[in-house]
Design a protein around this motif. Structure first.
Motif, short mmCIF file in Angstrom:
data_model
loop_
_atom_site.label_atom_id
_atom_site.label_comp_id
_atom_site.label_asym_id
_atom_site.label_seq_id
_atom_site.Cartn_x
_atom_site.Cartn_y
_atom_site.Cartn_z
N PHE A 1 0.68 -1.19 -0.26
CA PHE A 1 -0.19 0.07 0.38
C PHE A 1 1.19 0.71 0.13
O PHE A 1 0.54 2.25 -0.78
N GLY A 2 2.21 1.06 0.46
CA GLY A 2 2.92 2.55 0.50
C GLY A 2 3.27 2.60 -0.73
O GLY A 2 3.24 3.22 -0.93
N VAL A 3 3.77 1.94 -1.57
CA VAL A 3 4.71 1.92 -2.72
C VAL A 3 3.06 2.66 -3.54
O VAL A 3 3.40 3.19 -3.97
N HIS A 4 2.46 1.54 -3.79
CA HIS A 4 1.12 1.23 -4.54
C HIS A 4 0.98 2.78 -4.25
O HIS A 4 0.44 3.83 -5.11
N PHE A 5 0.44 3.14 -3.37
CA PHE A 5 0.09 5.27 -2.64
C PHE A 5 0.44 5.40 -3.40
O PHE A 5 0.11 7.13 -4.00
N ARG A 6 1.81 6.37 -3.23
CA ARG A 6 3.33 6.91 -3.80
C ARG A 6 3.33 6.73 -4.95
O ARG A 6 4.01 7.50 -5.45
N THR A 7 3.24 5.43 -5.92
CA THR A 7 3.46 5.35 -7.16
C THR A 7 1.80 5.79 -8.19
O THR A 7 1.73 6.63 -8.03
N HIS A 8 1.34 4.46 -8.62
CA HIS A 8 0.14 4.82 -9.32
C HIS A 8 -0.92 5.23 -9.01
O HIS A 8 -1.57 5.99 -9.38
N ASP A 9 -1.05 5.43 -7.40
CA ASP A 9 -2.74 6.46 -6.76
C ASP A 9 -1.96 7.65 -6.72
O ASP A 9 -2.78 8.77 -7.37
N ALA A 10 -0.08 8.06 -6.84
CA ALA A 10 -0.39 9.45 -7.48
C ALA A 10 -0.11 10.12 -8.15
O ALA A 10 -0.58 11.40 -8.79
N ARG A 11 0.14 9.56 -9.78
CA ARG A 11 -0.02 9.80 -10.52
C ARG A 11 -1.86 9.49 -10.76
O ARG A 11 -1.49 10.53 -11.95
N LEU A 12 -2.24 8.42 -10.62
CA LEU A 12 -3.37 9.30 -10.83
C LEU A 12 -3.99 10.19 -10.65
O LEU A 12 -5.13 10.31 -11.04
N HIS A 13 -4.53 10.86 -9.56
CA HIS A 13 -4.28 11.97 -8.80
C HIS A 13 -4.30 13.03 -9.62
O HIS A 13 -4.89 14.20 -9.59
N ARG A 14 -2.24 13.08 -10.13
CA ARG A 14 -2.02 13.87 -10.64
C ARG A 14 -2.69 14.15 -12.16
O ARG A 14 -3.39 15.08 -12.53
N ASN A 15 -3.24 12.99 -12.65
CA ASN A 15 -4.00 13.19 -13.50
C ASN A 15 -5.79 13.30 -14.04
O ASN A 15 -6.18 13.50 -14.72
N LEU A 16 -5.99 13.12 -12.52
CA LEU A 16 -7.74 12.75 -12.54
C LEU A 16 -7.85 14.59 -11.81
O LEU A 16 -8.52 15.01 -12.24
N GLY A 17 -6.90 15.36 -11.28
CA GLY A 17 -6.79 16.14 -11.11
C GLY A 17 -6.42 17.80 -11.65
O GLY A 17 -6.48 18.24 -12.94
#
Length: 130
Positions: free
Chosen positions: A114-130
């Motif tokens: 979760f730590g890695v997934h949140f910092r990589t995949h989910d962070a990138r998703l946030h940048r793209n949705l925001g």
């Protein structure tokens, strides 16, 4: 004791996804605490089933959001989801087949994932949705 602490960097900017991220962190932390109890061996299948069910439902929500927004990294993100679900199923199978279960290994793997997934995949998703 908490294994994972919520950090605002984990936010993807979608209230429903962020809410579920917080709930999943809470479930993992609760599991970590409960698995240290003397009766943990009796409750292991329930813990594993609950984690698998809740994570599967969360991934379905996240993937629906990614498809709706035509997220360019969808396949890579989904593959990471599938990898974690496969790991949890393997752990469940090992426990059912051999009654072998390393609670510490499970929570450490989930915490790291979760730590890695949140910092990589989910962070990138946030940048793209925001």
């Amino acid at each position: 004791m908490s294994l994972i602490a919520w950090d605002d960097r984990f936010s993807v900017g979608d209230a429903s996804v962020d809410h579920e991220h917080r709930e999943l962190i809470g479930l993992i932390n609760e599991t970590y605490d409960r698995l240290k109890r003397p009766d943990a061996d009796i409750t292991v299948p329930d813990f594993l089933g609950e984690i698998y069910t809740r994570i599967s439902a969360h991934f379905a929500l996240e993937e629906k959001l990614m498809r709706a927004s035509r997220y360019v990294h969808f396949q890579e993100h989904k593959a990471d989801h599938e990898r974690l679900l496969d790991e949890i199923r393997d752990i469940m199978d090992d426990y059912e087949d051999k009654r072998i279960f390393d609670a510490e290994q499970l929570v450490q793997r989930l915490g790291a994932w979760f730590g890695v997934h949140f910092r990589t995949h989910d962070a990138r998703l946030h940048r793209n949705l925001g």
